[in-house]
Scaffold this motif. Structure first.
Motif, PDB file in Angstrom:
ATOM      1  N   VAL A 115     -70.116  42.530  47.167  1.00  0.00           N
ATOM      2  CA  VAL A 115     -70.706  43.754  47.713  1.00  0.00           C
ATOM      3  C   VAL A 115     -71.949  44.103  46.911  1.00  0.00           C
ATOM      4  O   VAL A 115     -71.928  44.157  45.682  1.00  0.00           O
ATOM      5  CB  VAL A 115     -69.701  44.928  47.686  1.00  0.00           C
ATOM      6  N   GLN A 117     -74.660  47.103  46.513  1.00  0.00           N
ATOM      7  CA  GLN A 117     -74.932  48.509  46.820  1.00  0.00           C
ATOM      8  C   GLN A 117     -76.272  48.917  46.234  1.00  0.00           C
ATOM      9  O   GLN A 117     -76.530  48.702  45.048  1.00  0.00           O
ATOM     10  CB  GLN A 117     -73.842  49.420  46.268  1.00  0.00           C
ATOM     11  N   ARG A 124     -74.708  49.866  51.478  1.00  0.00           N
ATOM     12  CA  ARG A 124     -73.908  48.743  50.984  1.00  0.00           C
ATOM     13  C   ARG A 124     -73.966  47.591  51.971  1.00  0.00           C
ATOM     14  O   ARG A 124     -74.027  47.807  53.190  1.00  0.00           O
ATOM     15  CB  ARG A 124     -72.450  49.164  50.809  1.00  0.00           C
ATOM     16  N   SER A 126     -72.014  43.586  52.514  1.00  0.00           N
ATOM     17  CA  SER A 126     -70.916  42.731  52.076  1.00  0.00           C
ATOM     18  C   SER A 126     -71.219  41.284  52.460  1.00  0.00           C
ATOM     19  O   SER A 126     -71.732  41.018  53.557  1.00  0.00           O
ATOM     20  CB  SER A 126     -69.616  43.202  52.739  1.00  0.00           C
TER      21      SER A 126
END
Length: 197
Positions: A115, A117, A124, A126
């Protein structure tokens, strides 16, 4: 009373000597971090509606120690630092603007996902593998860097960009080790280019 204070000081001094000795003994075991680096491959700006937009490509190659920490659940904070300087003939350059984008890279073992951020905006993303996460981190596109009105058309300006692993964000015990280990010195050189008003 004085004897107790003296004993306490001796214990603290002994503890510090043991820590320093341990660090000195372990330093040769860390190996070379030559295969780990951060590097800005290229950077450029273009003007759109009075704002300089930045595009850049950055390579992130982490050391084995940093990757071990990441896969053990330690988040790594990366900073992309940007500055604009006005060149002056007789004095050092004048900094016109400085800004920083901060990102947290974290591995979630349960989901087996990486992840990323953006700590400035909270957004965010992924990723299934680390390579994709690092590619996304290193692909800066259309970033609003500077308002043109801050520059004087008669002056010369240089923009600079670099990427840094922020060791200050590591957990305290790991941070102490990171200060003395080459494995954690992952700062790129400044990449510079001319900024035309």
């Amino acid at each position: 009373m004085q004897g107790g204070c003296l004993a306490g000081r001796r214990h603290r001094a002994t503890a510090w000597l043991l820590l320093v000795g341990w660090v000195c003994l372990c330093l040769p075991l860390t190996g070379s971090a030559a295969d780990s680096f951060f590097a800005v491959r290229d950077a450029r700006t273009h003007l759109s509606q009075g704002v300089y937009l930045l595009d850049a490509n950055i390579d992130f190659e982490f050391s084995a120690e940093a990757l071990d920490a990441l896969h053990s659940g330690v988040p790594l904070v990366l900073k992309i630092q940007i500055r604009v300087e006005q060149g002056r003939e007789w004095l050092w350059s004048l900094t016109v603007a400085e800004l920083s984008q901060r990102y947290r890279l974290q591995f979630h073992a349960l989901s087996d996902r990486y992840v990323v951020q953006n700590l400035n905006t909270g957004t965010r993303q992924s990723f299934a593998d680390l390579e994709d996460a690092l590619y996304a981190l290193g692909s800066v596109r259309e970033f609003p860097m500077l308002d043109r009105r801050l520059l004087d058309a008669e002056k010369d300006y240089m923009a600079g960009l670099r990427a840094v692993l922020d060791v200050e964000e590591l957990p305290t015990p790991m941070r102490l080790w990171a200060y003395v280990s080459d494995q954690w010195r992952l700062d790129s050189e400044w990449y510079q280019w001319q900024l035309r008003p």
